[in-house]
Design an enzyme around this catalytic site. Structure first.
Site, PDB file in Angstrom:
ATOM      1  CG  LEU A 105      -2.183  -0.770   1.252  1.00  0.00           C
ATOM      2  CD1 LEU A 105      -2.818  -0.701   2.637  1.00  0.00           C
ATOM      3  CD2 LEU A 105      -3.154  -0.262   0.203  1.00  0.00           C
ATOM      4  CG  ASP A 106       1.000   4.025  -3.243  1.00  0.00           C
ATOM      5  OD1 ASP A 106       1.900   3.205  -3.502  1.00  0.00           O
ATOM      6  OD2 ASP A 106       0.243   4.503  -4.106  1.00  0.00           O
ATOM      7  N   PRO A 107       2.463   4.785   0.945  1.00  0.00           N
ATOM      8  CG  PRO A 107       4.667   5.534   1.257  1.00  0.00           C
ATOM      9  CD  PRO A 107       3.725   4.976   0.208  1.00  0.00           C
ATOM     10  CB  ALA A 125      -2.877   3.790   0.746  1.00  0.00           C
TER      11      ALA A 125
END
EC number: 5.4.99.25
Length: 302
Positions: free
Chosen positions: A44-46, A48
């Site tokens: 997951l992107d930071p 998110a």
């Protein structure tokens, strides 16, 4: 002197906080549980938040199943501003004051264009590789390359709320779907551009946000409570059908592989020996083509 690490087996479902990388969550969880082996099931992107299953020990063998599983997200899209990354962490590259007058009816028509089978171009800021180089590294160097489109499936796309310059949606989608790309494409379709400003993963495969633990919660647990938070390997396949072995099939499965004709089976199934989950198998038109064995009762092994 380092403590001997534990050979844990199973899955812990994490509710990832904002502004922390998936890898940092993995390392912190590995430390918290003193685990010998651990791996996550897709980053997951930071920016998110939400569901991030972490696999321990033997469960790492089935991480790919969770990578390939369907996902569900809640996404908020800001209209009228485009960024180079497609999200709020990127640099602004375009602005527009021509945001159309939004209504539920109009937005439903627009969103319908992105339901079902969709051809999507992944963003440059992604971990996909081009000639061996991650795209995000090329993007940071100011380079742009042609990114191949991919076929994805959006099963459900629901409008949750909107105002004059943003909308919030719920997306249930197949593997490989980039919600940032969806935000960009929706902005383009509306004629004003857009980017993702918030993203929460609410489900990954069978695991839902309601059963996920925050790292802070786990830090306060006793060792016994931490172990109790580990769900067994079968939970990854809880929505898959069960095939119970017949006595005469056991040797074939355990030694040579079961090639019996099972026309009613297709895809992933759970294999049971008597009343115990022992393996997963892939059936193709009733023929067993792959299998992995587990002992789901062992959360801590030698």
């Amino acid at each position: 002197m380092k403590k001997n690490r534990l050979n844990l087996n199973g899955v812990v479902v994490i509710n990832k906080a904002k502004d922390i990388s998936s890898n940092k969550v993995l390392q912190q969880l590995k430390y918290l549980f003193n685990a010998q082996k651990a791996g996550h099931t897709g980053t997951l992107d930071p920016m998110a938040t939400g569901v991030l299953p972490i696999c321990f020990g033997r469960a790492t063998k089935i991480a790919q199943y969770l990578l390939d599983a369907d996902k569900e997200y809640i996404a908020t899209i800001r209209l009228g501003i485009e960024t180079d990354s497609g999200d709020a962490e990127g640099e602004i590259i375009a602005k527009s004051i021509n945001i159309p007058e939004l209504s539920a009816e109009y937005l439903e028509i627009v969103l319908a264009k992105f339901s079902g089978d969709v051809v999507q171009i992944p963003p440059m800021y992604s971990a996909l590789k081009y000639n061996g180089q991650p795209l995000y590294k090329l993007a940071r160097e100011g380079k742009t390359v042609e990114v191949k489109s991919r076929n994805i499936k959006i099963y459900e796309l629901e409008l949750l709320e909107f105002n004059i310059d943003s909308l919030k949606i719920r997306v249930k989608c197949s593997k490989g779907t980039y919600i940032r790309s969806l935000a960009i494409d929706i902005g383009k379709t509306l004629g004003c551009g857009g980017h993702l400003i918030a993203l929460q993963r609410t489900q990954s495969g069978p695991f839902k946000l309601s059963e996920a633990f925050r790292l802070e919660q786990l830090k306060d647990l006793s060792f016994e409570q931490k172990i109790a938070s580990i769900t067994n390997i079968e939970s990854v396949f809880i929505d898959k059908p069960i095939y119970s072995l017949l006595e005469e099939e056991k040797n074939d499965l355990y030694k040579r592989g079961l090639f019996a004709d099972k026309p009613h089976l297709d895809g992933t199934v759970r294999i049971y020996d008597v009343e115990k989950f022992v393996a997963i198998a892939e059936f193709d038109k009733g023929k067993l083509i792959n299998k992995k064995f587990f002992d789901q009762d062992i959360l801590i092994s030698e």
